[in-house]
Each structure stands twice: as C-alpha cells, then as structure tokens.
Write a protein that holds these residues in place. Structure first.
Motif, PDB file in Angstrom:
ATOM      1  N   VAL A  34      62.032 -48.965  40.882  1.00  0.00           N
ATOM      2  CA  VAL A  34      61.559 -47.870  41.735  1.00  0.00           C
ATOM      3  C   VAL A  34      61.686 -46.544  41.003  1.00  0.00           C
ATOM      4  N   GLU A  35      62.850 -46.317  40.407  1.00  0.00           N
ATOM      5  CA  GLU A  35      63.071 -45.058  39.694  1.00  0.00           C
ATOM      6  C   GLU A  35      62.119 -44.919  38.513  1.00  0.00           C
ATOM      7  N   SER A  36      61.876 -46.021  37.822  1.00  0.00           N
ATOM      8  CA  SER A  36      60.973 -45.998  36.678  1.00  0.00           C
ATOM      9  C   SER A  36      59.546 -45.656  37.105  1.00  0.00           C
ATOM     10  N   CYS A  37      59.077 -46.266  38.177  1.00  0.00           N
ATOM     11  CA  CYS A  37      57.723 -46.001  38.660  1.00  0.00           C
ATOM     12  C   CYS A  37      57.572 -44.545  39.100  1.00  0.00           C
ATOM     13  N   LEU A  38      58.549 -44.040  39.842  1.00  0.00           N
ATOM     14  CA  LEU A  38      58.478 -42.653  40.294  1.00  0.00           C
ATOM     15  C   LEU A  38      58.504 -41.691  39.118  1.00  0.00           C
ATOM     16  N   SER A  39      59.350 -41.963  38.144  1.00  0.00           N
ATOM     17  CA  SER A  39      59.452 -41.077  36.986  1.00  0.00           C
ATOM     18  C   SER A  39      58.157 -41.069  36.187  1.00  0.00           C
ATOM     19  N   GLU A  40      57.524 -42.230  36.068  1.00  0.00           N
ATOM     20  CA  GLU A  40      56.264 -42.283  35.328  1.00  0.00           C
ATOM     21  C   GLU A  40      55.162 -41.530  36.075  1.00  0.00           C
ATOM     22  N   LEU A  41      55.129 -41.651  37.395  1.00  0.00           N
ATOM     23  CA  LEU A  41      54.125 -40.919  38.171  1.00  0.00           C
ATOM     24  C   LEU A  41      54.332 -39.418  38.071  1.00  0.00           C
ATOM     25  N   SER A  62      43.632 -47.738  36.233  1.00  0.00           N
ATOM     26  CA  SER A  62      44.251 -47.602  37.568  1.00  0.00           C
ATOM     27  C   SER A  62      45.747 -47.860  37.530  1.00  0.00           C
ATOM     28  N   ARG A  63      46.357 -47.544  36.394  1.00  0.00           N
ATOM     29  CA  ARG A  63      47.801 -47.731  36.268  1.00  0.00           C
ATOM     30  C   ARG A  63      48.566 -46.973  37.367  1.00  0.00           C
ATOM     31  N   TRP A  64      48.100 -45.755  37.656  1.00  0.00           N
ATOM     32  CA  TRP A  64      48.796 -44.949  38.660  1.00  0.00           C
ATOM     33  C   TRP A  64      48.732 -45.596  40.038  1.00  0.00           C
ATOM     34  N   VAL A  65      47.641 -46.335  40.334  1.00  0.00           N
ATOM     35  CA  VAL A  65      47.535 -47.010  41.632  1.00  0.00           C
ATOM     36  C   VAL A  65      48.611 -48.086  41.745  1.00  0.00           C
ATOM     37  N   GLU A  66      48.793 -48.859  40.671  1.00  0.00           N
ATOM     38  CA  GLU A  66      49.823 -49.895  40.684  1.00  0.00           C
ATOM     39  C   GLU A  66      51.206 -49.281  40.874  1.00  0.00           C
ATOM     40  N   LEU A  67      51.484 -48.186  40.170  1.00  0.00           N
ATOM     41  CA  LEU A  67      52.791 -47.538  40.293  1.00  0.00           C
ATOM     42  C   LEU A  67      53.025 -47.039  41.715  1.00  0.00           C
ATOM     43  N   LEU A  68      51.992 -46.443  42.298  1.00  0.00           N
ATOM     44  CA  LEU A  68      52.141 -45.919  43.658  1.00  0.00           C
ATOM     45  C   LEU A  68      52.318 -47.050  44.661  1.00  0.00           C
ATOM     46  N   TYR A  69      51.613 -48.151  44.472  1.00  0.00           N
ATOM     47  CA  TYR A  69      51.805 -49.313  45.347  1.00  0.00           C
ATOM     48  C   TYR A  69      53.255 -49.806  45.260  1.00  0.00           C
ATOM     49  N   ARG A  70      53.784 -49.871  44.054  1.00  0.00           N
ATOM     50  CA  ARG A  70      55.176 -50.330  43.896  1.00  0.00           C
ATOM     51  C   ARG A  70      56.144 -49.381  44.598  1.00  0.00           C
ATOM     52  N   CYS A  71      55.869 -48.085  44.517  1.00  0.00           N
ATOM     53  CA  CYS A  71      56.753 -47.107  45.147  1.00  0.00           C
ATOM     54  C   CYS A  71      56.682 -47.166  46.667  1.00  0.00           C
ATOM     55  N   LYS A  72      55.552 -47.599  47.203  1.00  0.00           N
ATOM     56  CA  LYS A  72      55.405 -47.678  48.656  1.00  0.00           C
ATOM     57  C   LYS A  72      56.008 -48.946  49.250  1.00  0.00           C
ATOM     58  N   CYS A  73      56.367 -49.899  48.398  1.00  0.00           N
ATOM     59  CA  CYS A  73      57.025 -51.116  48.889  1.00  0.00           C
ATOM     60  C   CYS A  73      58.437 -50.793  49.378  1.00  0.00           C
ATOM     61  N   LYS A  74      59.044 -51.722  50.087  1.00  0.00           N
ATOM     62  CA  LYS A  74      60.425 -51.558  50.518  1.00  0.00           C
ATOM     63  C   LYS A  74      61.318 -51.386  49.292  1.00  0.00           C
ATOM     64  N   HIS A 119      54.838 -53.858  58.273  1.00  0.00           N
ATOM     65  CA  HIS A 119      55.971 -54.688  57.861  1.00  0.00           C
ATOM     66  C   HIS A 119      55.680 -56.178  58.040  1.00  0.00           C
ATOM     67  N   LEU A 120      54.522 -56.584  57.527  1.00  0.00           N
ATOM     68  CA  LEU A 120      54.147 -57.993  57.622  1.00  0.00           C
ATOM     69  C   LEU A 120      54.762 -58.819  56.496  1.00  0.00           C
ATOM     70  N   LEU A 121      55.224 -58.171  55.437  1.00  0.00           N
ATOM     71  CA  LEU A 121      55.801 -58.861  54.285  1.00  0.00           C
ATOM     72  C   LEU A 121      57.247 -58.437  54.104  1.00  0.00           C
ATOM     73  N   THR A 122      58.050 -59.347  53.581  1.00  0.00           N
ATOM     74  CA  THR A 122      59.412 -58.984  53.208  1.00  0.00           C
ATOM     75  C   THR A 122      59.374 -58.172  51.920  1.00  0.00           C
ATOM     76  N   SER A 123      60.518 -57.628  51.550  1.00  0.00           N
ATOM     77  CA  SER A 123      60.587 -56.824  50.328  1.00  0.00           C
ATOM     78  C   SER A 123      60.154 -57.627  49.111  1.00  0.00           C
ATOM     79  N   ALA A 124      60.642 -58.865  48.993  1.00  0.00           N
ATOM     80  CA  ALA A 124      60.283 -59.704  47.844  1.00  0.00           C
ATOM     81  C   ALA A 124      58.793 -60.047  47.861  1.00  0.00           C
ATOM     82  N   GLU A 125      58.241 -60.316  49.052  1.00  0.00           N
ATOM     83  CA  GLU A 125      56.818 -60.652  49.151  1.00  0.00           C
ATOM     84  C   GLU A 125      55.936 -59.470  48.775  1.00  0.00           C
ATOM     85  N   GLU A 126      56.351 -58.260  49.143  1.00  0.00           N
ATOM     86  CA  GLU A 126      55.576 -57.074  48.772  1.00  0.00           C
ATOM     87  C   GLU A 126      55.515 -56.912  47.263  1.00  0.00           C
ATOM     88  N   ARG A 127      56.653 -57.039  46.618  1.00  0.00           N
ATOM     89  CA  ARG A 127      56.687 -56.870  45.166  1.00  0.00           C
ATOM     90  C   ARG A 127      55.926 -57.993  44.461  1.00  0.00           C
TER      91      ARG A 127
END
Length: 573
Positions: free
Chosen positions: A213-220, A193-205, A173-181
């Motif tokens: 978030v819902e879009s990334c999960l649905s695509e994965l 590596s599209r799936w890597v980007e989607l998974l990174y987005r899903c792992k953010c706050k 938790h070194l970054l805030t939610s906005a900083e992570e995104r």
C-alpha cells in the motif's frame, strides 16, 4: 425525400444538442431524422438515446422493442436493458440481457453493419464490460450479492478501465481483502495505465501487506523526475520475500515517466484512508480537510473525514459540515450520516440512531451507515436492534467482517461466549489481518480460562498493528497485561501496563490493574499508591475502593503483627 446530406446535417445537429444537454431539442430532431431516413438502425438508436438522456425511459424502451435490431445487436439490447433498470424492473432487465453467459464481443465489421450513425462505440469501453456491469447492478438491486459479485468481476476483467464495476465491488464490499488484491493482480491493464493499477490497489482494503500500500501511494505521489527511480528507492532495507518479492518484481518492470498525481483528490483520499487505518487520525483529518477545502463536494472523501472528525471530537466541524450537506444534498445518504456522526460525537446516541436509520433507508447499500446504525444501538444497550442492523449489513456486504464482529460483540455482552467465539472466528476467516478481531477472540479465550491461547492472539494482534501503537490499541496492551498477570508473570504484566499508561496516561483502569498486580506481589505500599491514583481519576470505581480497603487492612494487620513481635516495620514489605 431527404437527401443523405440533409440526414448527415441532422445527425450533426442532434449530436450538438446532446453535447449542450438540450435533450428535448435532440429528441425533436432525432424523431424527424428517423422518419426521413426510413428507420435506419443507427438513427433509431440515436433517437432512443435522446429519449434515455431525457429520462423518457418507457418511450425509449418501446422504440427499441419495436425495432427488429434489438434481438441481434448487443448495443440495442443493452440500452433497452438500461431503460428497464431505470424503471426498477430488475428481472426484466436480466431477461433482456440474457443471464446465462458472457456475450461474444461484437467485431468492428458488425458495428458498421448494425449502426450507420456516428453513435458507434469505437475507442471506448468494451460492450461486454458494460453488459456485465449492468447485470451486476441488477443483481445488487435484487439483494443477490453473490451473483452480483460474479458479473461485476466479469465486467472489470473484460475491461479493467470499467471503473464503475471495480468501484461497485469495493464500495459494496463484495470481496474480501485477499480477493480484492487477487482480482487486481489478475487484470490486464492497457499499456500506459500503470497509474490505474496503482490506484486500484490503493482503493482495496488495507488490512494486508503494508509495504504494498505504501509503495503504491508513494509511486502515485512521486515527482515526474523520480518516477523512474521510485521503485528502487521504496524497497525496504531487507530483501523482499514471497508476495512482496513478486509485487516488487512486477513494479520494477514498469518505470514510467508520468505527471504526478500527488494533488489528485482520489489519491489524497487513499492516503487519508491509509492514515486512518494506521490510527493516525490527526494526519487523516488534515488531508481530508485540505481535499474538502478545494472540493467541498468530493463525496468519496466525506466518510473518512467524518469518521476522523468523530474520533478527534471535532463537534463544531461536524455540525457545520452536516448542515451544509443536508441543505445541498438532502437526498444523499452521506448527508444524514454526517448528522448522525455529529450526534455520536456529542454522545447523543438516541438521536444518532435515528439519523443513521434515515441514512440507510435512503441508500441501503451504504455500509458505513449500517455499521454506525448498529453501533448506536449498541451504545444504548439495545442489543437486539444492534444485532438486527449488523445482520443486515452482513447479508448485504459479504466481504465486510465488521458486521460479524459486531454480532460477536453483542453475543459477548450477553455472556454467550460460544456464539461470540463462533462469530469472531467467522470474522477472522473473512479478514485474518485485523488486530481487533484477534483482540476480541483473545478476550473470549481469557474468559474461558485459556490464558496461553489469549496471550498468543494478543501478541499477534499487536504485531499486526501498522506503525507504532496508538491510543486506539491501549485496551489490547492492557488485555495482554491481564493475561500475563493471570499466568503470574507479574513483571511482564507491569511492563504492559506501563506501556499502556504511556499511550493513555489518565486511565483509571490501568492504575487499578497496576495496583492489583503489586497487591498480588505483596507490595502493599505500591498497591495502595496506585489504588489512590485510580480513585483520583475515577472516584466511583468500586473495584479500586474495595481493593484499597483490603490492602490497607492487610497493611495494618502486618503492622500490628510486627509491633507484637518487636520487629522493625518495613512499610508493607
């Protein structure tokens, strides 16, 4: 004198030993290879690797320092720094790496000149990313989160495939939610590596941008046949604007056909965390139970599974899971965290705080353990100890707002509204999209008599709740009812109380609030009826008892007055 063919055979044998995890054998043959090849740099590096894999860190470090290559080859320097890191010599590790700037990437030509063995880094992660990652981990070990954040970001920017750096940023938790995104949006992922980007987005706050978030999960989770059309199908009926529009545009540029990740444990864990964030604890528990049935040792899934089990009151599951973990992973913080969760679910907060304390002593970087540790002390009304735990968490995890929120709650409990408000404002600066922060800040305004400001914050909190309100948000709706009642907007207040009863039908406090509102409106019959309902659920409720007595006295007085004036009695109206 050994021939080059003999040395080549030895190198192949050493590699085979390493692949079979026979590190002592690998070190034996590598030691002879170094002598036979007259200390070729590549063979020296290979011997140092075998020492490192066999956990002979001091011996590997001595060998690397004796080599003249350590000063001019980044891989030698990196391995030496790793040895120092494993020996817990953090400052020496940073000194070995050089902590002033990001190193220049080593070209392929330099690699061939510096290492003549098969131990080259071609086709793998960037050397720069590994070096920056090690710097960040060293700063974390020295409890310097701001420098750690700097170098971990440099690592993942240098190579987005360096997942360890990204995980360190998110898990610590070194970054805030906005900083992570913002960080994920700035990364240049390799093609395919599209799936890597989607998974990174899903792992953010998950406090911001529900659609993303819902879009990334649905695509994965989409089936391969739907991969090309998933982007258009996932758009909401209204046109995306602002940040959503830019994200949708970026998504539509890459309609890659790929195998689905719907059954992958990490993706399912992200889906479970999303359900937990939305207050859908039963759905979360169902997913995590399926993951752990398939992979009982999926440690990343365990925190959200344990949290949902506590909220659902599944004591038996917690008991079995905790004892299994302690037997099989006694050196893991999550095992003792699980025991603390069991005692929390059983209402044994004194025992829970002891196990949460052991959890944090095993792994001081376990954020959930520190929060639970503070919560256990708060449940025992030990405010000083709770605040100490929250302060430690706030220092270790600067991107996490819950510790500051907990400090604010403790100040509020002490009736120090000024400091409580200051803490809530700080928490809101870190995470402006958390409804709980808005609720707590609204309560401070309510106590200060600032009812309009409190109403705005509570309305804002309810608007930020993901999906339909769950019983988790019943107190916020009740608070809104109190604020409206204070402004003499009785009908609106009763609507809020009615909504709250729909979520928690057996809430004595809500019935008491309804009775008090009717009492203020002069409807004594309805007031008495609701006071009785409140006392039926909580017989020791002093407020309901006193107000019922007062309402009955007023009703009797009204009845006596009507008798004296020969006016027909209308039953409290």
């Amino acid at each position: 004198m050994a021939t080059s063919q003999h040395c080549s055979h030895l190198r192949s044998l050493i590699q085979d030993c390493i692949e079979k995890h026979l590190y002592t054998s690998a070190a034996f043959f590598a030691d002879k290879l170094v002598t036979l090849s007259n200390y070729e740099p590549g063979d020296v590096y290979l011997l140092a690797q075998t020492f490192f894999l066999g956990r002979n860190f001091r011996r590997a470090l001595k060998l690397l320092n004796q080599s003249k290559t350590v000063e001019r080859d980044a891989r030698f320097r990196y391995l030496a720094a790793r040895c120092l890191f494993e020996c817990s010599e953090w400052e020496e590790c940073l000194s070995m790496l050089g902590d002033s700037q990001v190193p220049e990437e080593i070209g392929a030509g330099q690699q061939e000149q510096s290492l003549s063995s098969p131990q080259t880094w071609e086709g793998s992660l960037s050397v720069n990313a590994a070096i920056c990652l090690l710097r960040g981990r060293a700063h974390l070990a020295m409890e310097n989160p701001f420098s750690a954040k700097k170098w971990l970001k440099e690592s993942v920017i240098a190579d987005p495939n360096c997942y360890e750096a990204f995980a360190a940023l998110v898990d610590n938790h070194l970054l805030t939610s906005a900083e992570e995104r913002e960080l994920v949006s700035s990364l240049k992922f390799p093609e395919g590596s599209r799936w890597v980007e989607l998974l990174y987005r899903c792992k953010c706050k998950k406090y911001e941008n529900e659609y993303e978030v819902e879009s990334c999960l649905s695509e994965l989770e989409a089936e391969p046949s739907l991969a090309g059309s998933s982007q258009s199908e996932l758009r909401p009926a209204h046109a995306a604007t602002g940040e959503n529009a830019s994200f949708s545009s970026k998504c539509s540029d890459t309609a890659e056909a790929a195998c689905t990740l719907a059954t992958n444990g990490d993706v399912r864990t992200c889906r479970a965390e999303w359900h937990y964030h939305r207050g859908q604890y039963q759905e979360c528990y169902a997913i995590t139970s399926g993951i752990l049935e398939r992979d009982p040792y999926h440690l990343d899934c365990l925190p959200v599974h344990l949290a949902s089990s506590v909220l659902l009151g599944k004591k038996n599951e917690l008991f079995i899971r905790a004892h299994r973990l302690v037997n099989e992973y006694p050196d893991q913080a999550i095992s003792w965290f699980a025991i603390g969760c069991y005692h929390t679910c059983a209402g044994q907060h004194d025992s829970a705080q002891r196990y949460f304390g052991k959890c944090t002593s095993i792994n001081p970087r376990f954020a959930s353990g520190w929060i639970a540790f503070g919560n256990a002390f708060a449940a025992l009304d030990e405010g000083d100890k709770a605040m100490s735990a929250y302060r430690t968490a706030a220092r270790l995890f600067p991107g996490l707002h819950q510790p500051i929120l907990g400090i604010g709650m403790e100040y509020f409990r002490m009736s120090n509204l000024g400091l409580a408000k200051e803490m809530f404002v700080q928490a809101m600066a870190i995470c402006p999209k958390d409804p709980l922060v808005c609720n707590e800040l609204a309560v401070v305004h309510y106590r200060n008599g600032q009812h309009q400001q409190a109403e705005v914050l509570l309305q804002h909190a309810l608007q930020m709740v993901c999906g339909a309100p769950s019983p988790r948000w019943e107190p916020t709706i009740v608070n809104l009812g109190h604020v409206l009642r204070k402004q003499q907007r009785y009908s609106e207040a009763l609507d809020c109380y009615g909504t709250a009863l729909g979520l928690c039908p057996r809430s004595a406090g809500t019935y008491a609030a309804i009775g008090y509102t009717f009492h203020l409106m002069g409807d004594l019959d309805q007031a008495i009826d609701n006071y009785h309902k409140a006392l039926g659920l909580r017989p020791d409720d002093n407020f309901s008892t006193d107000m019922l007595s007062r309402a009955m006295q007023e009703d009797c007085a009204e009845f006596s007055r009507l008798l004296l004036t020969d006016t027909p009695w209308q039953g409290g109206t």
